[in-house]
Design an enzyme around this catalytic site. Structure first.
Site, PDB file in Angstrom:
ATOM      1  N   GLU A 129      20.389   3.661 -21.126  1.00 41.41           N
ATOM      2  CA  GLU A 129      19.137   3.146 -21.666  1.00 41.41           C
ATOM      3  C   GLU A 129      18.490   4.149 -22.619  1.00 41.41           C
ATOM      4  OE1 GLU A 129      17.907  -0.159 -18.409  1.00 41.41           O
ATOM      5  OE2 GLU A 129      16.996   1.793 -18.195  1.00 41.41           O
ATOM      6  N   CYS A 142      13.311   8.167 -26.893  1.00 39.43           N
ATOM      7  CA  CYS A 142      13.688   8.925 -25.695  1.00 39.43           C
ATOM      8  C   CYS A 142      15.177   8.689 -25.446  1.00 39.43           C
ATOM      9  CB  CYS A 142      12.829   8.426 -24.530  1.00 39.43           C
ATOM     10  SG  CYS A 142      13.161   9.290 -23.003  1.00 39.43           S
ATOM     11  N   CYS A 149      22.998  11.666 -13.342  1.00 38.12           N
ATOM     12  CA  CYS A 149      22.641  13.097 -13.404  1.00 38.12           C
ATOM     13  C   CYS A 149      23.259  13.786 -12.190  1.00 38.12           C
ATOM     14  CB  CYS A 149      21.115  13.259 -13.385  1.00 38.12           C
ATOM     15  SG  CYS A 149      20.557  14.948 -13.707  1.00 38.12           S
ATOM     16  N   CYS A 153      16.591  15.780  -8.347  1.00 39.00           N
ATOM     17  CA  CYS A 153      15.140  15.981  -8.230  1.00 39.00           C
ATOM     18  C   CYS A 153      14.587  14.821  -7.388  1.00 39.00           C
ATOM     19  CB  CYS A 153      14.506  16.029  -9.613  1.00 39.00           C
ATOM     20  SG  CYS A 153      15.258  17.304 -10.651  1.00 39.00           S
ATOM     21  N   CYS A 156      12.703  11.693  -8.953  1.00 38.62           N
ATOM     22  CA  CYS A 156      13.296  11.056 -10.144  1.00 38.62           C
ATOM     23  C   CYS A 156      14.344  10.040  -9.723  1.00 38.62           C
ATOM     24  CB  CYS A 156      13.933  12.136 -11.030  1.00 38.62           C
ATOM     25  SG  CYS A 156      14.877  11.454 -12.405  1.00 38.62           S
ATOM     26  N   GLY A 213      19.777  12.152 -17.481  1.00 32.84           N
ATOM     27  CA  GLY A 213      20.692  13.279 -17.522  1.00 32.84           C
ATOM     28  C   GLY A 213      20.043  14.606 -17.864  1.00 32.84           C
ATOM     29  N   LEU A 268       8.658  21.753 -15.027  1.00 27.18           N
ATOM     30  CA  LEU A 268       8.247  22.785 -14.057  1.00 27.18           C
ATOM     31  C   LEU A 268       7.873  22.140 -12.714  1.00 27.18           C
ATOM     32  CD1 LEU A 268       7.860  25.836 -13.807  1.00 27.18           C
ATOM     33  CD2 LEU A 268       5.471  25.520 -14.466  1.00 27.18           C
ATOM     34  N   ASN A 344       5.622   8.169 -11.900  1.00 22.58           N
ATOM     35  CA  ASN A 344       6.012   6.764 -12.003  1.00 22.58           C
ATOM     36  C   ASN A 344       6.794   6.383 -10.763  1.00 22.58           C
ATOM     37  OD1 ASN A 344       5.062   6.166 -14.724  1.00 22.58           O
ATOM     38  ND2 ASN A 344       6.588   7.660 -15.359  1.00 22.58           N
ATOM     39  N   CYS A 387       9.281   7.495 -17.706  1.00 26.98           N
ATOM     40  CA  CYS A 387      10.077   8.645 -17.297  1.00 26.98           C
ATOM     41  C   CYS A 387      10.612   8.467 -15.893  1.00 26.98           C
ATOM     42  CB  CYS A 387       9.185   9.886 -17.231  1.00 26.98           C
ATOM     43  SG  CYS A 387       8.911  10.660 -18.769  1.00 26.98           S
TER      44      CYS A 387
END
Ligand code: SAH
Ligand code: SF4
Length: 409
Positions: A129, A142, A149, A153, A156, A213, A268, A344, A387
């Site tokens: 995407e 973006c 990935c 995290c 995410c 990624g 961060l 999000n 995101c």
């Protein structure tokens, strides 16, 4: 309400772009591609089909112009190349765009595309995407660097999906080319001279490597694609308008500045190692101190070329006043911008977004210390384009389709 266009619908939608800029809709055949090669690579490809040495550089230059100034996706468009040679090129190489599986347009104008790339070697086709975010005076694309990935995290959604593979330089660059096709952003294609249009006249003015990624785990392909995207005789995106976001692959940070020369963003998200170890687990390998040392040494860093620190606002996790004060203390001496990102949410995620007042209070502390700290407005939420949500929506959609099919069987 979001608008989803599938290929059958596209022809009669008012949101479609003129037919002249709709790219070839067939999946690229398995001929080697010329897209994503640098000039030396193009010259080498010409050598491979018997072009005499004295002509190779000139042919590479012609191809470069057609691919990146005019946005050609078919050798037939290359009118200053003899028909016979065009046929030979077509026999051996492809410059076709990948397939557009869907295009969604949010109420706020954000667009999200699902692109399908043909298999590489023995692999399977992959889908990725790409999101376009129009804003006052600029448009940001973006771009994804990997399918999935390897990192995990915890906030995410991409991190919960398994890593399939790195994208090639062609696939990274094709996201820019396809977005410009769909937005009618190769205006020069209409002029016979094919003059290079200044970037102010464009819709895609900025590129952020913030899709799926970790770009620094696919350094060579990302580098090649970004150097082509920023080449002044081609797509000519300014390097100051290209931002690479990393979760903190410390050994590749200096190379990013030296070899790509783009802007840097650091995810961060926490100011203490014990918390960052959980949120961004790569921190166990390269903790905050090592990361910030690498940032201090980022080539080209200055007040005019600051590093962006991304900080996702997670309720009760990293959003206290003490966190804000520690953030300011940690970044002292680094020319920095702080980008506060409201979390999000996604189905099954264990976090909540901080309350708005909390985010504003946090931003005040950071602002008072002299840092610009814009709060990133979530865009395209209705089409899951924000995101950390990439790919997940289409995976969910497909699961829904599958369930419906199973139910019907
Ligand atoms: N892998 C790179 C770039 C892709 S992620 C990186 O981690 O930097 C782009 C940005 O989106 C990162 O700052 C990431 O931390 C953030 N992000 C991921 N999931 C998110 C979510 N659910 N809500 C808000 N931001 C998120
Ligand atoms: Fe990967 Fe970035 Fe998501 Fe972390 S935030 S899992 S590095 S895409």
């Amino acid at each position: 309400m979001a608008i989803t266009l599938d290929l059958a619908q596209r022809a009669d939608t008012t949101n479609s772009v003129p037919a002249s800029v709709v790219p070839t809709m067939v999946a690229a055949p398995e001929k080697p591609t010329l897209v994503g090669l640098d000039r030396a690579g193009l010259a080498e490809a010409m050598a491979g089909i018997g072009i005499p040495e004295r002509q190779r550089k000139m042919r590479a230059q012609q191809l470069w112009h057609w691919l990146y100034v005019r946005g050609a996706s078919d050798f037939g468009q290359m009118t200053n190349i003899a028909k016979d040679l065009r046929a030979t090129l077509d026999e051996h190489f492809s410059i076709a765009r990948p397939e557009i599986v869907s295009e969604q347009i949010s109420v706020d104008g954000t667009r999200k595309w699902l692109f399908r790339f043909p298999p590489r070697g023995a692999g399977r086709p992959v889908e990725i995407e790409t999101v376009y975010i129009p804003e006052e005076g600029r448009g940001t694309l973006c771009v994804s660097s990997q399918v999935g990935c390897t990192l995990t995290c915890t906030f995410c959604h991409t991190g919960t999906q398994k890593m399939v593979r790195n994208l090639t330089s062609e696939e990274i660059l094709s996201q820019v080319l396809l977005a410009r096709d769909r937005l009618g952003d190769f205006p020069d294609a209409a002029t016979p001279q094919g003059a290079i249009v200044p970037s102010e006249g464009r819709l895609v003015t900025n590129v952020v490597m913030m899709g799926m990624g970790e770009p620094l785990y696919n350094f060579d392909n990302v580098k090649q694609a970004l150097l082509i995207a920023s080449d002044g005789e081609g797509l000519s995106l300014s390097k100051r308008r290209i931002t690479l976001s990393t979760s903190g692959v410390v050994p590749e940070i200096a190379r990013t500045g030296d070899e790509i020369g783009c802007m840097l963003a650091i995810s961060l998200h926490a100011v203490r190692d014990d918390l960052r170890d959980v949120l961004v687990p790569i921190n166990k390998k390269w903790p905050i101190k090592d990361l910030l040392d690498a940032c201090r040494r980022y080539p080209g860093l200055s007040n005019a070329k600051r590093i962006t620190f991304e900080y996702v606002m997670l309720k009760g996790v990293n959003d206290s006043d003490a966190d804000a004060r520690e953030l300011v203390r940690l970044l002292a001496g680094i020319p920095a911008k702080i980008n506060l990102i409201p979390f999000n949410p996604w189905p099954g995620s264990e976090y909540e977004c901080s309350d708005w007042e909390r985010i504003e209070h946090f931003a005040d502390i950071v602002n008072r210390a002299g840092y610009a700290s814009p709060i990133r407005t979530p865009r395209g939420r209705d089409i899951f384009a924000a995101c950390g949500q990439l790919k997940s929506a289409s995976e969910r959609m497909r699961k829904k389709d599958r369930d419906a099919l199973e139910g019907a069987a």
